[in-house]
Motif scaffolding. Structure first.
Motif, PDB file in Angstrom:
ATOM      1  N   GLU A 675       0.857  -1.189   0.000  1.00  0.00           N
ATOM      2  CA  GLU A 675       0.000   0.000   0.000  1.00  0.00           C
ATOM      3  C   GLU A 675       0.886   1.228   0.000  1.00  0.00           C
ATOM      4  N   LEU A 676       0.474   2.216  -0.750  1.00  0.00           N
ATOM      5  CA  LEU A 676       1.244   3.459  -0.787  1.00  0.00           C
ATOM      6  C   LEU A 676       0.283   4.635  -0.668  1.00  0.00           C
ATOM      7  N   PRO A 677       0.253   5.303   0.491  1.00  0.00           N
ATOM      8  CA  PRO A 677      -0.576   6.495   0.607  1.00  0.00           C
ATOM      9  C   PRO A 677      -0.079   7.541  -0.391  1.00  0.00           C
ATOM     10  N   ALA A 678      -0.997   8.092  -1.159  1.00  0.00           N
ATOM     11  CA  ALA A 678      -0.573   9.044  -2.192  1.00  0.00           C
ATOM     12  C   ALA A 678       0.134  10.246  -1.573  1.00  0.00           C
ATOM     13  N   SER A 679      -0.174  10.525  -0.314  1.00  0.00           N
ATOM     14  CA  SER A 679       0.493  11.675   0.329  1.00  0.00           C
ATOM     15  C   SER A 679       2.011  11.472   0.357  1.00  0.00           C
ATOM     16  N   GLU A 680       2.449  10.224   0.285  1.00  0.00           N
ATOM     17  CA  GLU A 680       3.896   9.981   0.268  1.00  0.00           C
ATOM     18  C   GLU A 680       4.532  10.287  -1.084  1.00  0.00           C
TER      19      GLU A 680
END
Ligand code: NOJ
Length: 718
Positions: A675-680
């Motif tokens: 999973e990759l939070p777009a905020s990153e």
């Protein structure tokens, strides 16, 4: 009034400065030795903190002087470097980074904290969070390797491990994030030399590890010896006072590095010790380690009106508060009160062996006579174990052996003899690690006759990495190359494979070996259980899963070499002369970041990314299918990188954003989810402020940073 206020109201200036002083100590048969001072100063209250005291007995003896004999009874804070284990040595941090497992990073720190605390310590000068892209720099061994994102993960895990959930526990130590900041990019890779980097590099590469440590609640922090763009870190007001204390709100203790305050004079920014003390205090350094600048300089500076008593008091309060948080006032003898049970020590050795196995990186494993060279065939009748690092117990421990100096360690020979009792294990060192004498090569070559394989144990002496251990040519020292060539020629003439096992605190420049050895292992320095761990992997009892956390150069001239390089306007193109390249060596590394083979053969298929269009609040769900087409079980590490296609600032060609692991039996397939939070996906825009910029981003998943091995999908931000 609380305890600290009461004490502050009673303390003399000399006693206050004692709390801001940390002195090196040691123990000899005749008693404690306090560097440049005496134990009377502990009784006088003018030494409040010690480093380098080993053992609960001596630590408690010193503590008793402070608690029972000094006027105010303030306990000592006693610290030591626990870089890769305390008594039980684990793999060096660089090796451990390549395990890509937060539970491991935390666990070894936890175990080292338990062991250190059982020795009466309350503080350690670790973790070391210096991202290194230059294998010439010896301290590369102590750090996380080349990647800032990885560094942040390690920082969190290590702080949790050392400090636990309760700093006052008898098993917890105050951690120290070091070396703040940008200590590694020293000019030409030479230890302690000047550092000159851009603010962007500082913020993107070197600060994130410290941000992570602070967010994890690190209790203390140590400024680097070096200067940064002209200002020594020990006196760096914008970074220590404004950024760290101000912006980040760090209210823990800042402890100088060893003698670093006095070294402000050699840096040329302080005229004398008084001047140096003023600069460090103004920047926010609380504890003076070994320079004696605060005790000598601050009374004068105070009288001259160059510092205020409030400034001094603020430091003293921070030190007292740390002692309080550590539970030292409540029970200064809590740590080290009971010796550890033998089972705890045995379990720690089992952990050391497991971690060491997992840190080994299988860089190369060719097929010969229709089988992979490794693992070794069970029926091997004889093995020729050659090289100066085969029978080298002490070297296995690595560069920072802490209190493990007199503890046993297992050599490669020891490990193989236990693992393969039926095999004829022959040994000749051939050459010394860094000697000039060739006369032993012949005997080593002679061992090949009748052997099923040759194991070449090559590399560095442990003290060739670590502090003050830069090497201009980080290759095989001494005559080891000649040994490798002679033995390989003979082995190949006889049709037997050569397995090279490399010991080093850094990636080594070994293009010849990488080409000619049939199998190549990076064994770094694996600690107390090294030989058993290596034997486990060689025999196939353990399947290798380590990955290199640093790119391996083909030539020293490529340094610094790292996967996060920025693009050029003229990317390398063989058809065009005026492109970014060398005339004499390829641009690519010998082994890319993340490289490491397993005993399986893993195929990556079906990369899926959802959703295809994301806003800042969304989280990307990424999955990839892996299939083990090999004949043995394997644990695969999957890396997630991103690449922005167009942005206002040139961005690294790849940015690491995640990893995951999957264990697969032969023939088995499975899917890995990340999973990759777009905020990153925010980055520092042209003004160095975080920016979430609309546009296309490539999601890249694969076994290493080697571009050809990545599956890619493009998504849209906005
Ligand atoms: C100097 C080193 O730079 C630092 O990392 C270490 O903690 C201190 N010495 C104390 O040993």
């Amino acid at each position: 009034m609380n305890r600290i206020d009461t004490l502050m109201a009673r303390m003399t200036l000399a006693e206050k400065l004692g709390q801001l002083t940390m002195t090196a100590s040691g123990y000899t048969v005749t008693g404690p030795v306090i560097a440049g001072d005496s134990t009377q100063s502990i009784i006088d209250g003018t030494i409040g903190n010690l480093l380098n005291m080993v053992g609960a007995g001596p630590a408690h003896e010193m503590q008793r002087l402070a608690v029972e004999q000094s006027r105010l009874g303030i306990p000592l804070l006693i610290g030591l470097d626990i870089v890769h284990g305390h008594r039980t040595l684990f793999p060096i941090p660089l090796a451990e980074a390549g395990i890509f497992d937060e539970a491991v990073w935390e666990r070894t720190a936890r175990e080292a904290a338990r062991e250190g605390a059982a020795d009466g310590l309350a503080m350690t000068f670790a973790p070391m969070l210096d991202v290194s892209r230059d294998p010439r720099w010896g301290r590369t061994a102590e750090g996380p390797g080349e990647d800032p994102w990885l560094n942040g993960r390690i920082a969190r895990a290590k702080v949790r491990g050392f400090q636990g959930t309760d700093l006052s526990s008898a098993e917890s130590l105050a951690a120290c994030a070091k070396h703040f900041v940008a200590y590694s990019p020293v000019t030409a890779g030479r230890e302690y030399a000047a550092v000159d980097i851009s603010e962007r590099t500082l913020r993107e590469v070197h600060l994130p590890g410290f941000v992570a440590a602070i967010e994890a609640g690190v209790a203390t922090l140590m400024p680097a010896f070096t200067d940064l763009n002209g200002v020594p870190m020990t006196a760096h007001v914008p970074l220590l006072r404004d950024w760290l204390r101000g912006e980040m709100g760090f209210d823990g203790v800042i402890v100088s590095d060893y003698n670093a305050i006095a070294e402000l004079i050699k840096h040329g920014v302080a005229a004398d010790l008084v001047d140096a003390a003023v600069l460090a205090l103004k920047a926010g350094v609380d504890i003076d380690m070994m320079a004696d600048a605060y005790r000598k300089g601050l009374p004068v500076a105070l009288e001259q009106g160059r510092v205020t008593i409030d400034e001094i008091d603020a430091c003293v309060r921070r030190v007292l508060r740390l002692k309080e948080q550590l539970g030292l006032f409540d029970d200064p003898y809590r740590r080290g009160a009971t010796p550890e049970p033998a089972e705890a020590v045995a379990e720690r050795h089992a952990l050391a062996r497991d971690v060491a196995r997992r840190a080994i990186v299988l860089l190369k494993n060719e097929r010969r006579n229709d089988r992979d060279v490794l693992p070794l065939p069970a029926a091997a009748k004889a093995l020729a174990v050659v090289g100066p690092l085969a029978d080298a117990r002490t070297e296995m421990k690595g560069p920072w052996w802490g209190a493990g100096e007199h503890e046993p360690a297992v050599s490669v020979l020891d490990g193989l003899r236990v693992a393969l009792p039926q095999t004829d294990i022959r040994h000749a060192p051939g050459v010394a690690i860094d000697g000039g004498d060739d006369s032993g090569i012949e005997a080593a070559v002679a061992l090949c006759d009748g052997a099923s394989a040759v194991l070449l144990c090559l590399g560095e002496r442990a003290t060739m990495s670590g502090e003050a251990a830069s090497r201009a040519t980080p290759a095989l020292p001494g005559r080891q190359q000649a040994l490798a060539e002679a033995v390989t020629a003979r082995a190949h003439a006889l049709g037997i494979p050569v397995v090279a096992i490399l010991f080093s605190g850094r990636p080594l420049v070994v293009p010849w070996l990488a080409e000619h050895a049939d199998a190549l292992l990076a064994a770094w320095f694996l600690g107390a259980e090294a030989g058993h761990a290596i034997a486990d992997v060689l025999t196939g009892r353990a399947s290798p899963s380590g990955r290199t956390p640093m790119s391996w150069p083909r030539a020293v001239g490529q340094v610094p070499i790292f996967f996060g390089q920025r693009p050029t306007g003229r990317p390398m193109n063989p058809a065009d002369y005026y492109t970014s390249k060398y005339q004499d060596v390829d641009n690519t590394p010998l082994f890319a970041f993340g490289h490491g083979l397993t005993y399986g053969r893993i195929r990556y298929e079906e990369l899926q990314v959802e959703p295809r269009r994301v806003c800042e609040q969304d989280t990307l769900k990424i999955s990839v299918t892996l299939r083990n087409e090999g004949a043995r079980e394997a644990e695969e590490t999957v890396f997630l990188f991103v690449r922005a296609k167009v942005s206002r600032v040139t961005r690294p060609l790849l940015e690491l954003k995640g990893y995951a692991k999957l264990r697969l039996r032969p023939g088995e397939a499975g899917s890995v989810k990340l999973e990759l939070p777009a905020s990153e996906l925010r980055y520092l825009g042209p003004d160095l402020q975080p920016l979430f910029e609309a546009g296309e981003i490539e999601i890249c998943v694969g076994p290493s940073a080697e571009p050809a091995g990545l599956l890619r999908e493009t998504i849209e931000l906005g």
